[in-house]
Motif scaffolding. Structure first.
Motif, PDB file in Angstrom:
ATOM      1  N   LEU A   1      -5.970   0.578  -3.108  1.00  0.00           N
ATOM      2  CA  LEU A   1      -6.038   1.886  -2.240  1.00  0.00           C
ATOM      3  C   LEU A   1      -6.757   3.061  -3.018  1.00  0.00           C
ATOM      4  CD1 LEU A   1      -2.258   2.029  -1.012  1.00  0.00           C
ATOM      5  CD2 LEU A   1      -4.335   1.221   0.334  1.00  0.00           C
ATOM      6  N   ALA A   2      -8.102   3.475  -2.627  1.00  0.00           N
ATOM      7  CA  ALA A   2      -8.656   4.447  -3.125  1.00  0.00           C
ATOM      8  C   ALA A   2      -9.290   5.775  -2.475  1.00  0.00           C
ATOM      9  CB  ALA A   2      -9.963   3.531  -3.945  1.00  0.00           C
ATOM     10  N   GLY A   3      -8.549   5.778  -1.411  1.00  0.00           N
ATOM     11  CA  GLY A   3      -8.878   6.877  -0.526  1.00  0.00           C
ATOM     12  C   GLY A   3      -8.137   8.440  -0.648  1.00  0.00           C
TER      13      GLY A   3
ATOM     14  N   PRO B   1     -10.047   8.374  -7.798  1.00  0.00           N
ATOM     15  CA  PRO B   1     -10.173   6.958  -8.636  1.00  0.00           C
ATOM     16  C   PRO B   1     -11.667   7.035  -9.171  1.00  0.00           C
ATOM     17  CG  PRO B   1      -9.364   6.649  -6.363  1.00  0.00           C
ATOM     18  CD  PRO B   1      -9.735   8.029  -6.197  1.00  0.00           C
TER      19      PRO B   1
ATOM     20  N   GLN C   1     -12.371   6.370   1.344  1.00  0.00           N
ATOM     21  CA  GLN C   1     -12.581   7.369   2.444  1.00  0.00           C
ATOM     22  C   GLN C   1     -13.263   8.726   1.861  1.00  0.00           C
ATOM     23  OE1 GLN C   1      -9.949   8.063   5.830  1.00  0.00           O
ATOM     24  NE2 GLN C   1      -8.936   8.922   4.328  1.00  0.00           N
TER      25      GLN C   1
ATOM     26  N   GLY D   1      -3.321   7.570   6.713  1.00  0.00           N
ATOM     27  CA  GLY D   1      -2.537   7.537   5.384  1.00  0.00           C
ATOM     28  C   GLY D   1      -2.875   6.044   4.834  1.00  0.00           C
TER      29      GLY D   1
ATOM     30  N   ALA E   1      -4.822   2.872   6.415  1.00  0.00           N
ATOM     31  CA  ALA E   1      -6.007   2.187   5.777  1.00  0.00           C
ATOM     32  C   ALA E   1      -5.831   0.760   5.926  1.00  0.00           C
ATOM     33  CB  ALA E   1      -6.103   2.597   4.495  1.00  0.00           C
TER      34      ALA E   1
ATOM     35  N   GLY F   1      -2.364   1.090  -6.249  1.00  0.00           N
ATOM     36  CA  GLY F   1      -3.168   2.563  -6.428  1.00  0.00           C
ATOM     37  C   GLY F   1      -4.370   2.431  -7.108  1.00  0.00           C
TER      38      GLY F   1
ATOM     39  N   HIS G   1      -4.286   5.225 -11.909  1.00  0.00           N
ATOM     40  CA  HIS G   1      -3.213   5.276 -13.039  1.00  0.00           C
ATOM     41  C   HIS G   1      -3.892   4.710 -14.276  1.00  0.00           C
ATOM     42  CE1 HIS G   1      -0.290   5.665  -9.376  1.00  0.00           C
ATOM     43  NE2 HIS G   1      -0.258   6.691 -10.018  1.00  0.00           N
TER      44      HIS G   1
ATOM     45  N   GLN H   1       7.470  13.618  -7.255  1.00  0.00           N
ATOM     46  CA  GLN H   1       6.206  12.962  -7.100  1.00  0.00           C
ATOM     47  C   GLN H   1       6.084  11.619  -6.944  1.00  0.00           C
ATOM     48  OE1 GLN H   1       3.875  14.074 -10.732  1.00  0.00           O
ATOM     49  NE2 GLN H   1       4.912  15.916 -10.903  1.00  0.00           N
TER      50      GLN H   1
ATOM     51  N   MET I   1       5.985   2.571  -8.626  1.00  0.00           N
ATOM     52  CA  MET I   1       4.359   2.728  -9.384  1.00  0.00           C
ATOM     53  C   MET I   1       3.271   2.709  -8.401  1.00  0.00           C
ATOM     54  SD  MET I   1       5.134   0.114 -12.430  1.00  0.00           S
ATOM     55  CE  MET I   1       3.455   0.155 -13.416  1.00  0.00           C
TER      56      MET I   1
ATOM     57  N   TYR J   1       2.479  -2.893  -5.034  1.00  0.00           N
ATOM     58  CA  TYR J   1       3.123  -3.699  -4.096  1.00  0.00           C
ATOM     59  C   TYR J   1       2.709  -5.258  -4.157  1.00  0.00           C
ATOM     60  CZ  TYR J   1       3.806   1.126  -2.673  1.00  0.00           C
ATOM     61  OH  TYR J   1       3.590   2.503  -2.528  1.00  0.00           O
TER      62      TYR J   1
ATOM     63  N   ASP K   1       0.608   8.385 -14.780  1.00  0.00           N
ATOM     64  CA  ASP K   1      -0.052   8.965 -13.543  1.00  0.00           C
ATOM     65  C   ASP K   1      -0.812  10.128 -14.179  1.00  0.00           C
ATOM     66  OD1 ASP K   1      -0.620  10.098 -11.196  1.00  0.00           O
ATOM     67  OD2 ASP K   1       1.400  10.651 -10.540  1.00  0.00           O
TER      68      ASP K   1
HETATM   69  P1  ADQ Z   1       1.034   9.194  -4.130  1.00  0.00           P
HETATM   70  O1  ADQ Z   1       0.137   8.772  -5.109  1.00  0.00           O
HETATM   71  O2  ADQ Z   1       1.384  10.866  -3.720  1.00  0.00           O
HETATM   72  O3  ADQ Z   1       2.438   8.403  -4.090  1.00  0.00           O
HETATM   73  P2  ADQ Z   1      -0.906   8.531  -2.004  1.00  0.00           P
HETATM   74  O4  ADQ Z   1      -1.376  10.072  -2.063  1.00  0.00           O
HETATM   75  O5  ADQ Z   1      -0.478   7.841  -0.690  1.00  0.00           O
HETATM   76  O6  ADQ Z   1       0.667   8.475  -2.702  1.00  0.00           O
HETATM   77  O7  ADQ Z   1      -1.744   7.789  -2.713  1.00  0.00           O
HETATM   78  C1  ADQ Z   1      -1.564   6.327  -3.389  1.00  0.00           C
HETATM   79  C2  ADQ Z   1      -2.756   5.423  -3.495  1.00  0.00           C
HETATM   80  O8  ADQ Z   1      -3.248   5.389  -2.081  1.00  0.00           O
HETATM   81  C3  ADQ Z   1      -3.579   6.249  -4.307  1.00  0.00           C
HETATM   82  O9  ADQ Z   1      -4.509   5.354  -5.149  1.00  0.00           O
HETATM   83  C4  ADQ Z   1      -4.700   7.074  -3.242  1.00  0.00           C
HETATM   84  O10 ADQ Z   1      -5.951   7.042  -3.691  1.00  0.00           O
HETATM   85  C5  ADQ Z   1      -4.529   6.092  -2.162  1.00  0.00           C
HETATM   86  N1  ADQ Z   1      -4.739   6.781  -0.679  1.00  0.00           N
HETATM   87  C6  ADQ Z   1      -4.101   7.868  -0.585  1.00  0.00           C
HETATM   88  N2  ADQ Z   1      -4.480   7.820   1.070  1.00  0.00           N
HETATM   89  C7  ADQ Z   1      -5.211   7.131   1.306  1.00  0.00           C
HETATM   90  C8  ADQ Z   1      -6.010   6.741   2.343  1.00  0.00           C
HETATM   91  N3  ADQ Z   1      -5.923   7.598   3.537  1.00  0.00           N
HETATM   92  N4  ADQ Z   1      -6.751   5.568   2.585  1.00  0.00           N
HETATM   93  C9  ADQ Z   1      -6.877   4.845   1.535  1.00  0.00           C
HETATM   94  N5  ADQ Z   1      -6.174   5.009   0.357  1.00  0.00           N
HETATM   95  C10 ADQ Z   1      -5.383   6.132   0.061  1.00  0.00           C
HETATM   96  C11 ADQ Z   1       2.294   6.832  -4.279  1.00  0.00           C
HETATM   97  C12 ADQ Z   1       3.678   6.234  -3.465  1.00  0.00           C
HETATM   98  C13 ADQ Z   1       4.894   6.877  -4.225  1.00  0.00           C
HETATM   99  C14 ADQ Z   1       4.592   6.173  -5.773  1.00  0.00           C
HETATM  100  C15 ADQ Z   1       3.469   6.712  -6.358  1.00  0.00           C
HETATM  101  C16 ADQ Z   1       3.284   6.557  -7.901  1.00  0.00           C
HETATM  102  O11 ADQ Z   1       3.769   6.763  -2.388  1.00  0.00           O
HETATM  103  O12 ADQ Z   1       5.996   5.936  -3.897  1.00  0.00           O
HETATM  104  O13 ADQ Z   1       5.952   6.417  -6.622  1.00  0.00           O
HETATM  105  O14 ADQ Z   1       2.275   6.540  -5.729  1.00  0.00           O
HETATM  106  O15 ADQ Z   1       2.124   7.290  -8.449  1.00  0.00           O
END
Ligand code: ADQ
Length: 416
Positions: A14-16, A32, A63, A103, A107, A127, A130, A164, A202, A205, A266
């Motif tokens: 997930l890199a958006g 990222p 994205q 979200g 994605a 993610g 990190h 967070q 973290m 998943y 993080d």
């Molecule tokens: P956050 O990092 O706050 O919490 P989020 O902003 O959704 O959650 O980012 C998670 C990953 O998804 C990141 O790598 C981000 O780049 C990516 N991402 C976010 N929005 C996206 C989108 N629209 N399309 C594609 N990729 C997207 C998350 C979890 C927590 C956990 C922390 C750990 O939700 O439960 O504890 O990560 O850091």
């Protein structure tokens, strides 16, 4: 298809994310893609972990301001197609509706065609922002042994940071099964054996592929959902009694020392980003980049070696307690406790201390740079001080954090 334990595994990165808290470093690039440690981009850590785990079919969902991220992935992560392996960067495509990803779960929902193409048994979702080393195959093994539909990697974190993270509560009699998952709670309970800590997700998943598809489809229909992996998908699995936790401290990495075993940062804020850099250059860093048994891959172009030369007035150019990348020239100046990306130039009579200088930053003569992060390509004219006087930095339009770190964004023009 990458096979380990005879299961077909597809990895989705997930890199958006926008990374608002890293501004101004994310003003024109996705989080990222933020440079880290002189020669890396943040995404290199997640991708290296996946590849080192033996999983070689990887899609990266991008994205937000994804141009430099796509360019980096294409240049660095092009893999041999001989065995059908790939790292594919997939931008939001509006396949399902006329909207971007709303979200992280959306994605995946919008990218189900990629799962259909590969028909994996298991999907590893990670993610992209990190700094850590992790063997996902060990987590997949636990996932398979427990028969879980969803497994969430977790690490202990201070309770003060709970807002967070996704915070996990487990059953006392069945400590690997998740009883409750609260996304970014304001008032969490501490751990029974350590009230000042929580068990934090973290954001990595492992899913059984069919269960993931079913979950993101159901989520797409759910009124009021934010379509977020941590906020919506994991809690749905918890409600079904089908979510398990993988304790990161059980993850063994070849070559990891007692100290950097289970290191995970993080680097989502300027403070944590800066601190992680200062750790890298400490004499005994917690995170050891020199572990050859679990390499972090990257690509930073064809640069000549770093050079340290006498400058004006026959002053010696030198660097101590610093990481200096190829292509740098330190001439008649002092660099200490700093991380320099490729092709940084520091001219005579200047002092750079406790700072992070990104690619092609040039420091003119007689400058003082202290506790600063300077983004790519910024030219600092002769005699300028950065990180010395807070008011002066603010007046020049730099960002200064509460803890006194000065950040100079990309494209900033500094008056001499
Ligand atoms: P956050 O990092 O706050 O919490 P989020 O902003 O959704 O959650 O980012 C998670 C990953 O998804 C990141 O790598 C981000 O780049 C990516 N991402 C976010 N929005 C996206 C989108 N629209 N399309 C594609 N990729 C997207 C998350 C979890 C927590 C956990 C922390 C750990 O939700 O439960 O504890 O990560 O850091």
């Amino acid at each position: 298809m990458a096979q380990r334990g005879r299961q077909k595994v597809l990895a989705i990165v997930l890199a958006g994310g926008e990374g608002k808290r890293l501004m101004p470093l994310t003003a024109d690039r996705a989080k990222p893609a933020v440079p880290f440690g002189g020669i890396y981009r943040l995404i290199d850590f997640a991708l290296s972990n996946i590849v080192n785990s033996g999983y070689l079919k990887i899609v990266v969902l991008t994205q937000y301001k994804s141009h430099s991220l796509d360019a980096h992935i294409t240049k660095t992560w092009r893999m041999s197609t001989l065995l059908g392996n790939y790292v594919a960067s997939v931008p939001a495509q509006q396949r399902v509706g006329k909207h971007w990803y709303s979200g992280s779960a959306d994605a995946i929902y919008q990218s189900l065609n990629l799962i259909h193409d590969e028909r994996p048994d298991i999907v590893v979702v990670v993610g992209a922002d990190h700094v850590y080393r992790m063997d996902f195959a060990q987590m997949v093994q636990q996932h398979t042994e427990t028969g879980a539909a969803c497994t969430v990697a977790a690490i202990r974190q201070p309770i003060s940071l709970a807002d967070q993270f996704g915070v996990i509560d487990v059953n006392e009699d069945d400590p690997r099964r998740i009883r409750e998952f609260l996304e970014k709670p304001e008032h969490p309970r501490g751990l029974p054996d350590s009230p000042e800590e929580v068990f934090a997700s973290m954001g990595n998943y492992v899913f059984t592929a069919d269960a993931l598809e079913e979950a993101v489809r159901a989520d797409a229909e759910r009124e009021g959902s934010k379509h977020d992996m941590g906020g919506d998908i994991v809690p749905a699995f918890v409600d079904q009694g089908d979510a398990w936790v993988y304790d990161f401290k059980d993850n063994d990495i070849p070559g990891a020392s007692e100290r950097d075993h289970a290191y995970w940062r993080d680097v989502g804020t300027i403070e944590s980003y800066y601190d992680a850099h200062m750790d890298l250059i400490s004499i005994h860093p917690v995170f050891n980049l020199y572990n050859e048994a679990w390499p972090i891959y990257t690509n930073y172009g064809p640069h000549p070696p770093a050079k340290f030369v006498h400058g004006s007035g026959d002053r010696i150019g030198h660097a101590v307690n610093s990481a200096v990348s190829p292509g740098c020239v330190i001439s008649g100046s002092t660099v200490s406790d700093s991380v320099l990306s490729p092709r940084v130039k520091v001219h005579s009579f200047s002092h750079v201390t406790h700072s992070v200088l990104m690619d092609r930053v040039e420091i003119g003569r007689s400058c003082q740079i202290h506790r600063a992060i300077i983004d790519k390509g910024v030219f600092v004219p002769a005699g300028v001080h950065i990180g010395v006087d807070r008011e002066e930095d603010l007046a020049r339009g730099f960002t200064v954090t509460d803890s006194g770190i000065t950040v100079v964004g990309k494209g900033t023009v500094i008056e001499g």
